[in-house]
Design a protein around this motif. Structure first.
Motif, PDB file in Angstrom:
ATOM      1  N   GLY A 189       0.829  -1.194   0.058  1.00 34.24           N
ATOM      2  CA  GLY A 189      -0.100  -0.101  -0.129  1.00 34.24           C
ATOM      3  C   GLY A 189       0.911   1.259   0.034  1.00 34.24           C
ATOM      4  O   GLY A 189       0.574   2.369  -0.691  1.00 34.24           O
ATOM      5  N   VAL A 190       2.124   1.269   0.723  1.00 38.29           N
ATOM      6  CA  VAL A 190       2.775   2.168   0.819  1.00 38.29           C
ATOM      7  C   VAL A 190       3.614   2.696  -0.535  1.00 38.29           C
ATOM      8  O   VAL A 190       3.449   3.685  -1.211  1.00 38.29           O
ATOM      9  CB  VAL A 190       3.947   2.289   1.920  1.00 38.29           C
ATOM     10  N   TYR A 191       4.184   1.489  -1.017  1.00 40.56           N
ATOM     11  CA  TYR A 191       4.338   1.848  -2.730  1.00 40.56           C
ATOM     12  C   TYR A 191       3.463   2.400  -3.433  1.00 40.56           C
ATOM     13  O   TYR A 191       3.876   3.012  -4.594  1.00 40.56           O
ATOM     14  CB  TYR A 191       4.914   0.137  -3.102  1.00 40.56           C
ATOM     15  N   THR A 192       2.255   1.868  -3.438  1.00 39.69           N
ATOM     16  CA  THR A 192       1.184   2.157  -4.297  1.00 39.69           C
ATOM     17  C   THR A 192       0.828   3.698  -4.052  1.00 39.69           C
ATOM     18  O   THR A 192       0.861   4.346  -5.111  1.00 39.69           O
ATOM     19  CB  THR A 192      -0.204   1.343  -4.069  1.00 39.69           C
ATOM     20  N   TRP A 193       0.569   4.128  -3.043  1.00 39.36           N
ATOM     21  CA  TRP A 193       0.142   5.494  -2.820  1.00 39.36           C
ATOM     22  C   TRP A 193       1.422   6.445  -2.936  1.00 39.36           C
ATOM     23  O   TRP A 193       1.343   7.775  -3.514  1.00 39.36           O
ATOM     24  CB  TRP A 193      -0.239   5.841  -1.434  1.00 39.36           C
ATOM     25  N   ASN A 194       2.567   5.952  -2.654  1.00 43.38           N
ATOM     26  CA  ASN A 194       3.880   6.771  -3.114  1.00 43.38           C
ATOM     27  C   ASN A 194       4.178   7.137  -4.521  1.00 43.38           C
ATOM     28  O   ASN A 194       4.140   7.956  -4.966  1.00 43.38           O
ATOM     29  CB  ASN A 194       5.024   6.343  -2.245  1.00 43.38           C
ATOM     30  N   SER A 195       4.018   5.991  -5.162  1.00 39.76           N
ATOM     31  CA  SER A 195       4.064   6.051  -6.522  1.00 39.76           C
ATOM     32  C   SER A 195       3.077   6.889  -7.412  1.00 39.76           C
ATOM     33  O   SER A 195       3.401   7.674  -8.329  1.00 39.76           O
ATOM     34  CB  SER A 195       4.034   4.589  -7.226  1.00 39.76           C
ATOM     35  N   ALA A 196       1.765   6.738  -6.720  1.00 45.67           N
ATOM     36  CA  ALA A 196       0.569   7.638  -7.501  1.00 45.67           C
ATOM     37  C   ALA A 196       1.011   8.856  -7.192  1.00 45.67           C
ATOM     38  O   ALA A 196       0.543   9.661  -8.187  1.00 45.67           O
ATOM     39  CB  ALA A 196      -0.572   7.033  -6.779  1.00 45.67           C
ATOM     40  N   CYS A 197       1.311   9.280  -6.006  1.00 44.88           N
ATOM     41  CA  CYS A 197       1.692  10.446  -5.733  1.00 44.88           C
ATOM     42  C   CYS A 197       2.869  11.226  -6.653  1.00 44.88           C
ATOM     43  O   CYS A 197       2.714  12.511  -7.176  1.00 44.88           O
ATOM     44  CB  CYS A 197       2.000  10.839  -4.346  1.00 44.88           C
ATOM     45  N   GLY A 198       3.769  10.340  -6.885  1.00 44.81           N
ATOM     46  CA  GLY A 198       4.836  10.894  -7.604  1.00 44.81           C
ATOM     47  C   GLY A 198       4.568  11.011  -9.045  1.00 44.81           C
ATOM     48  O   GLY A 198       4.821  12.091  -9.691  1.00 44.81           O
ATOM     49  N   VAL A 199       3.730  10.059  -9.709  1.00 38.08           N
ATOM     50  CA  VAL A 199       3.359  10.190 -10.836  1.00 38.08           C
ATOM     51  C   VAL A 199       2.401  11.376 -11.290  1.00 38.08           C
ATOM     52  O   VAL A 199       2.558  12.159 -12.229  1.00 38.08           O
ATOM     53  CB  VAL A 199       2.557   9.025 -11.397  1.00 38.08           C
ATOM     54  N   LEU A 200       1.584  11.466 -10.289  1.00 39.60           N
ATOM     55  CA  LEU A 200       0.588  12.818 -10.563  1.00 39.60           C
ATOM     56  C   LEU A 200       1.209  14.016 -10.442  1.00 39.60           C
ATOM     57  O   LEU A 200       1.117  15.038 -11.230  1.00 39.60           O
ATOM     58  CB  LEU A 200      -0.471  12.791  -9.311  1.00 39.60           C
ATOM     59  N   ILE A 201       2.134  14.228  -9.468  1.00 37.57           N
ATOM     60  CA  ILE A 201       3.080  15.560  -9.478  1.00 37.57           C
ATOM     61  C   ILE A 201       4.028  15.633 -10.596  1.00 37.57           C
ATOM     62  O   ILE A 201       3.972  16.704 -11.372  1.00 37.57           O
ATOM     63  CB  ILE A 201       3.941  15.301  -8.293  1.00 37.57           C
ATOM     64  N   LEU A 202       4.483  14.467 -11.360  1.00 37.55           N
ATOM     65  CA  LEU A 202       5.234  14.755 -12.614  1.00 37.55           C
ATOM     66  C   LEU A 202       4.468  15.026 -13.612  1.00 37.55           C
ATOM     67  O   LEU A 202       4.755  15.791 -14.436  1.00 37.55           O
ATOM     68  CB  LEU A 202       6.069  13.002 -12.690  1.00 37.55           C
ATOM     69  N   LEU A 203       3.193  14.547 -13.659  1.00 41.93           N
ATOM     70  CA  LEU A 203       1.995  14.983 -14.629  1.00 41.93           C
ATOM     71  C   LEU A 203       1.859  16.506 -14.667  1.00 41.93           C
ATOM     72  O   LEU A 203       1.694  17.246 -15.577  1.00 41.93           O
ATOM     73  CB  LEU A 203       0.751  14.155 -14.670  1.00 41.93           C
ATOM     74  N   ALA A 204       1.666  17.005 -13.459  1.00 43.62           N
ATOM     75  CA  ALA A 204       1.247  18.422 -13.198  1.00 43.62           C
ATOM     76  C   ALA A 204       2.662  19.314 -13.598  1.00 43.62           C
ATOM     77  O   ALA A 204       2.348  20.358 -14.284  1.00 43.62           O
ATOM     78  CB  ALA A 204       1.017  18.525 -11.723  1.00 43.62           C
ATOM     79  N   MET A 205       3.990  18.714 -13.461  1.00 50.35           N
ATOM     80  CA  MET A 205       4.835  19.380 -13.597  1.00 50.35           C
ATOM     81  C   MET A 205       4.954  19.677 -15.232  1.00 50.35           C
ATOM     82  O   MET A 205       5.437  20.516 -15.861  1.00 50.35           O
ATOM     83  CB  MET A 205       6.200  18.816 -13.257  1.00 50.35           C
TER      84      MET A 205
END
Length: 228
Positions: free
Chosen positions: A128-144
């Motif tokens: 679960g930690v891997y999943t939500w960390n990865s999701a957050c990172g991908v979303l931030i990268l897309l916003a950037m």
């Protein structure tokens, strides 16, 4: 109860997740995403527009050809944009950051749960930690990626200048954009997510290696000993 090593590592990961959550709030709230200087041909003389804006508010300063400041006003980004692609991409950027905020909050909750308990192999554990960390990172990268595309490709600054400044503007003569701290904070958020992911990975890898070492003596034991 979890071991001291597990508590310390998941607590460290929890701190990085909380920092990530706070920084996403700062990114959403502050209007220092980009500063733009645009030159337009006015009815009497050329006009230089200085824009500072974020996702919600913008400040417009107008200078005539001689460099004299004429007006300064603050307006809402949503009111200045029409129904075109600039507005759509701005809404998409906000949506990505809100989802990243929720993912960061869930990641913090999962790491906190693991710091005080042992959910083992369930989704509440490292998965679960891997999943939500990865999701957050991908979303931030897309916003950037999405925001500069909006600024450079859709001429977001020009749209804001035309819709938010109070004098009629004609042909755009040129523009220059500088991205502010609100934008670059997202890079720090990415590093925090990578750090949190790495901490949990090292713990999970060490736990798996220790488990395999404990199983190895049984696998290597003679058959008669095992039967006994």
């Amino acid at each position: 109860m979890p071991s001291r090593k597990k508590t310390s590592m998941f607590a460290s990961s929890f701190c990085t997740c909380v920092c990530s959550f706070v920084l996403i709030c700062v990114v959403l709230a502050t209007p220092q995403w980009v500063s733009s200087r645009l030159r337009f041909s006015g009815t009497i003389s050329n006009v230089t527009i200085s824009l500072r804006y974020g996702l919600f508010t913008a400040t417009c300063e107008q200078f005539v050809e001689a460099g004299i400041q004429v007006t300064e006003n603050t307006f809402q980004v949503a009111d200045a944009l029409g129904s075109g692609s600039s507005r759509s991409l701005t809404i998409a950027t906000i949506a990505l950051l809100v989802l990243a905020l929720l993912s960061s909050l869930l990641s913090a909750g999962f790491t906190c749960t693991n710091a005080v308990s042992n959910p083992y192999q369930t989704f509440l554990g490292a998965v679960g930690v891997y999943t939500w960390n990865s999701a957050c990172g991908v979303l931030i990268l897309l916003a950037m990626i999405l925001f500069p595309v909006n600024v450079e490709g859709n001429r977001l600054s020009e749209d804001l200048a035309r819709g938010g400044c109070s004098i009629p503007l004609q042909t755009a003569l040129g523009s220059k954009h500088t991205y502010g701290y609100s934008y670059w904070i997202m890079l720090l958020i990415l590093f925090l997510n990578i750090a949190s992911f790495t901490i949990i990975y090292f713990y999970d890898h060490a736990r798996y290696s220790k488990k395999k070492e404990q199983e190895r003596p049984i696998e290597n034991a003679p058959k008669d000993v095992i039967l006994f």
